[in-house]
Design a protein around this motif. Structure first.
Motif, PDB file in Angstrom:
ATOM      1  N   ALA A 199       0.142 -10.067   7.933  1.00  0.00           N
ATOM      2  CA  ALA A 199      -1.095  -9.924   8.696  1.00  0.00           C
ATOM      3  C   ALA A 199      -2.010  -9.165   7.852  1.00  0.00           C
ATOM      4  CB  ALA A 199      -0.949  -9.409  10.003  1.00  0.00           C
ATOM      5  N   ARG A 200      -1.625  -8.216   7.151  1.00  0.00           N
ATOM      6  CA  ARG A 200      -2.540  -7.637   6.212  1.00  0.00           C
ATOM      7  C   ARG A 200      -2.900  -8.454   5.224  1.00  0.00           C
ATOM      8  NH1 ARG A 200      -2.274  -2.309   4.159  1.00  0.00           N
ATOM      9  NH2 ARG A 200      -1.658  -1.596   6.153  1.00  0.00           N
ATOM     10  N   HIS A 201      -2.154  -9.271   4.661  1.00  0.00           N
ATOM     11  CA  HIS A 201      -2.210 -10.295   3.427  1.00  0.00           C
ATOM     12  C   HIS A 201      -3.379 -11.149   3.798  1.00  0.00           C
ATOM     13  CE1 HIS A 201      -1.417 -13.229   0.331  1.00  0.00           C
ATOM     14  NE2 HIS A 201      -1.371 -14.084   1.171  1.00  0.00           N
ATOM     15  N   ARG A 202      -3.351 -11.486   5.054  1.00  0.00           N
ATOM     16  CA  ARG A 202      -4.356 -12.552   5.484  1.00  0.00           C
ATOM     17  C   ARG A 202      -5.686 -11.958   5.786  1.00  0.00           C
ATOM     18  NH1 ARG A 202       0.165 -16.019   8.867  1.00  0.00           N
ATOM     19  NH2 ARG A 202       0.705 -17.859   7.158  1.00  0.00           N
ATOM     20  N   ARG A 203      -5.653 -10.735   6.399  1.00  0.00           N
ATOM     21  CA  ARG A 203      -6.875 -10.165   6.870  1.00  0.00           C
ATOM     22  C   ARG A 203      -7.644  -9.769   5.537  1.00  0.00           C
ATOM     23  NH1 ARG A 203      -4.339  -6.761   9.998  1.00  0.00           N
ATOM     24  NH2 ARG A 203      -4.212  -4.830   8.486  1.00  0.00           N
ATOM     25  N   ASN A 204      -6.737  -9.253   4.522  1.00  0.00           N
ATOM     26  CA  ASN A 204      -7.583  -8.697   3.305  1.00  0.00           C
ATOM     27  C   ASN A 204      -8.144 -10.010   2.306  1.00  0.00           C
ATOM     28  OD1 ASN A 204      -7.138  -6.042   3.921  1.00  0.00           O
ATOM     29  ND2 ASN A 204      -5.593  -5.669   2.525  1.00  0.00           N
ATOM     30  N   GLY A 205      -7.492 -11.217   2.713  1.00  0.00           N
ATOM     31  CA  GLY A 205      -8.105 -12.347   1.953  1.00  0.00           C
ATOM     32  C   GLY A 205      -7.188 -12.288   0.535  1.00  0.00           C
ATOM     33  N   SER A 206      -6.009 -11.829   0.459  1.00  0.00           N
ATOM     34  CA  SER A 206      -5.452 -11.316  -0.846  1.00  0.00           C
ATOM     35  C   SER A 206      -4.816 -12.696  -1.496  1.00  0.00           C
ATOM     36  CB  SER A 206      -4.307 -10.697  -0.430  1.00  0.00           C
ATOM     37  OG  SER A 206      -4.483  -9.443   0.011  1.00  0.00           O
TER      38      SER A 206
ATOM     39  N   GLU B  85      -7.162   3.028  -3.440  1.00  0.00           N
ATOM     40  CA  GLU B  85      -7.486   3.430  -2.116  1.00  0.00           C
ATOM     41  C   GLU B  85      -7.779   2.303  -1.153  1.00  0.00           C
ATOM     42  OE1 GLU B  85      -7.529   5.897   0.958  1.00  0.00           O
ATOM     43  OE2 GLU B  85      -7.464   6.684  -1.040  1.00  0.00           O
ATOM     44  N   ASP B  86      -8.314   1.289  -1.753  1.00  0.00           N
ATOM     45  CA  ASP B  86      -8.553   0.023  -1.087  1.00  0.00           C
ATOM     46  C   ASP B  86      -7.505  -1.068  -0.982  1.00  0.00           C
ATOM     47  OD1 ASP B  86      -8.416  -0.949  -3.429  1.00  0.00           O
ATOM     48  OD2 ASP B  86     -10.520  -1.852  -3.562  1.00  0.00           O
ATOM     49  N   GLY B  87      -6.223  -0.513  -1.197  1.00  0.00           N
ATOM     50  CA  GLY B  87      -5.136  -1.310  -1.331  1.00  0.00           C
ATOM     51  C   GLY B  87      -4.811  -2.315  -2.300  1.00  0.00           C
ATOM     52  N   ARG B  88      -5.685  -2.426  -3.376  1.00  0.00           N
ATOM     53  CA  ARG B  88      -5.647  -3.273  -4.566  1.00  0.00           C
ATOM     54  C   ARG B  88      -4.729  -2.535  -5.464  1.00  0.00           C
ATOM     55  NH1 ARG B  88     -10.335  -7.549  -6.065  1.00  0.00           N
ATOM     56  NH2 ARG B  88     -11.014  -8.192  -3.999  1.00  0.00           N
ATOM     57  N   ILE B  89      -3.727  -3.411  -6.334  1.00  0.00           N
ATOM     58  CA  ILE B  89      -2.866  -2.720  -7.221  1.00  0.00           C
ATOM     59  C   ILE B  89      -3.789  -2.359  -8.601  1.00  0.00           C
ATOM     60  CG2 ILE B  89      -1.063  -3.410  -8.728  1.00  0.00           C
ATOM     61  CD1 ILE B  89       0.299  -5.012  -6.487  1.00  0.00           C
TER      62      ILE B  89
ATOM     63  N   ALA C  56      -1.380  -4.365  -2.518  1.00  0.00           N
ATOM     64  CA  ALA C  56       0.063  -3.845  -1.833  1.00  0.00           C
ATOM     65  C   ALA C  56       0.007  -3.770  -0.547  1.00  0.00           C
ATOM     66  CB  ALA C  56       0.184  -2.588  -2.742  1.00  0.00           C
ATOM     67  N   PHE C  57       1.360  -3.944  -0.040  1.00  0.00           N
ATOM     68  CA  PHE C  57       1.637  -3.461   1.559  1.00  0.00           C
ATOM     69  C   PHE C  57       2.764  -2.459   1.242  1.00  0.00           C
ATOM     70  CE2 PHE C  57       4.152  -3.543   5.198  1.00  0.00           C
ATOM     71  CZ  PHE C  57       3.101  -3.369   6.222  1.00  0.00           C
ATOM     72  N   MET C  58       2.154  -1.031   1.503  1.00  0.00           N
ATOM     73  CA  MET C  58       2.951  -0.059   1.411  1.00  0.00           C
ATOM     74  C   MET C  58       3.693   0.233   2.630  1.00  0.00           C
ATOM     75  SD  MET C  58       4.065   2.199  -1.088  1.00  0.00           S
ATOM     76  CE  MET C  58       5.043   3.530  -1.142  1.00  0.00           C
ATOM     77  N   THR C  59       4.991   0.313   2.898  1.00  0.00           N
ATOM     78  CA  THR C  59       5.916   0.591   4.070  1.00  0.00           C
ATOM     79  C   THR C  59       7.276   1.196   3.499  1.00  0.00           C
ATOM     80  OG1 THR C  59       6.769  -0.787   5.868  1.00  0.00           O
ATOM     81  CG2 THR C  59       7.070  -1.527   3.706  1.00  0.00           C
ATOM     82  N   GLU C  60       8.103   1.223   4.935  1.00  0.00           N
ATOM     83  CA  GLU C  60       9.358   1.887   4.660  1.00  0.00           C
ATOM     84  C   GLU C  60      10.351   1.208   5.517  1.00  0.00           C
ATOM     85  OE1 GLU C  60       9.949   6.137   4.232  1.00  0.00           O
ATOM     86  OE2 GLU C  60       7.868   6.404   4.785  1.00  0.00           O
ATOM     87  N   GLY C  61      11.462   1.367   5.360  1.00  0.00           N
ATOM     88  CA  GLY C  61      12.432   0.533   6.151  1.00  0.00           C
ATOM     89  C   GLY C  61      13.893   0.689   5.549  1.00  0.00           C
ATOM     90  N   ILE C  62      14.652  -0.266   5.581  1.00  0.00           N
ATOM     91  CA  ILE C  62      15.743  -0.408   4.590  1.00  0.00           C
ATOM     92  C   ILE C  62      15.835  -1.268   3.440  1.00  0.00           C
ATOM     93  CG2 ILE C  62      18.308  -1.252   4.690  1.00  0.00           C
ATOM     94  CD1 ILE C  62      18.036  -0.516   7.791  1.00  0.00           C
TER      95      ILE C  62
END
Length: 303
Positions: free
Chosen positions: A119-126, A147-151, A206-212
């Motif tokens: 969803a973030r990928h599509r919302r940002n038009g990446s 800060e804007d999420g771009r690498i 980038a989509f920064m997240t956590e998990g396994i």
């Protein structure tokens, strides 16, 4: 959505295990390793998969086709020469065209909110979005993010960012990215495609997240990761153990704690297996002890 699992590597760090079974299909609790990434992405809408093959292609094809038979269609490409992450994806461009696609590595098990990443990928038009995790152990190459999420860049020499993480191998991309991958030669998707695009101001995010995130790169990682999945599966029931229905456990044998007996393995009478994996065809002699490693038909690999 189509997905590609990158499976053409030699599995050098996993040797000698990968000399017996190609890394993408080493057994992990009764299924091929690459199946974890495929099942995860299928949950989030990946309808079909492509795997690129090089080392042990027929073995990988056989195992994956059998495992995926009733789940989803899988097709394969064969690289006579390893094309790298970029070249491999570029070689699959005709399959991947047609909409947003995702790529993942075959040698890691990851779980995270993929739906949010998409969803973030599509919302940002990446053009491309890389899924990052925090690297608290400083094990991997850092990816710095603005800060804007771009690498901002890759590695310790990259420009400072607002935050940083490591690249999990999960890439969400638009088909236009395929035309920016160098044609007809091996290449790295990061160095040869994404870095030049970042320099031009293209929306590489980038989509920064956590998990396994479990890396199965070495024998030690393989044992540790398998036991982590086993503990997750069994919860607090312990002692944790997994025995395939078509394995053989003879009278008086002790399996566990932390033992994995794969299909076709045999534990002899009075033997003990703990903190170890037995591969298909492995045999523990009566009364023997196997621990802290992987037993294959060829021998024991400490881990």
């Amino acid at each position: 959505m189509k997905a590609m699992i990158l499976a053409a590597g030699l599995g050098t760090r996993l040797r000698p295990l990968s000399l017996e079974i190609p890394k993408p299909v080493i057994p992990v609790l009764g299924q091929p390793l690459c199946g974890y990434a495929m099942a995860f992405l299928h949950e989030y809408g990946a309808a079909s998969f492509l795997l690129n093959l090089h080392h042990g292609p027929e073995r990988v094809r056989e195992k994956v086709t059998a495992w995926a038979a009733d789940r989803f269609p899988v097709v394969f490409t064969h690289e006579r020469e390893i094309l790298g992450t970029g070249g491999g994806i570029g070689n699959a461009r005709e399959y991947l065209r047609g909409g947003t696609f995702v790529t993942a590595n075959s040698d890691a098990v990851a779980r995270f909110p993929f739906g949010d990443a998409l969803a973030r990928h599509r919302r940002n038009g990446s053009l491309a979005t890389l899924v990052l995790f925090p690297d608290r152990r400083r094990r991997y190459t850092p990816v710095r993010v603005r800060e804007d999420g771009r690498i901002a860049g890759f590695g310790s020499a990259a420009p400072a960012g607002a935050y940083e993480g490591f690249y999990t191998g999960y890439l969400i991309a638009e088909p236009e990215l395929l035309d920016r991958i160098p044609h007809g030669r091996p290449s790295c998707i990061v160095r040869d495609t994404l870095v030049p695009l970042i320099a031009t101001g293209a929306p590489i995010c980038a989509f920064m997240t956590e998990g396994i995130f479990l890396d199965f790169g070495t024998p030690e990682d393989y044992l540790r990761g398998t036991l982590a999945l086993l503990a997750e599966r069994e919860g607090d029931k312990g002692p944790h153990s997994f025995t395939h229905p078509r394995a053989s456990i003879e009278k008086g044998a002790t399996v566990g704690p932390d033992a994995v007996i794969e299909e076709g393995a045999t534990v002899g009478a009075g033997a003990t297996v703990r903190r170890a994996i037995l591969w298909p065809g492995a045999v523990v002699p009566p009364g023997a002890l196997v621990e802290n490693g992987i037993l294959t038909p060829r021998g024991f690999v400490p881990a």
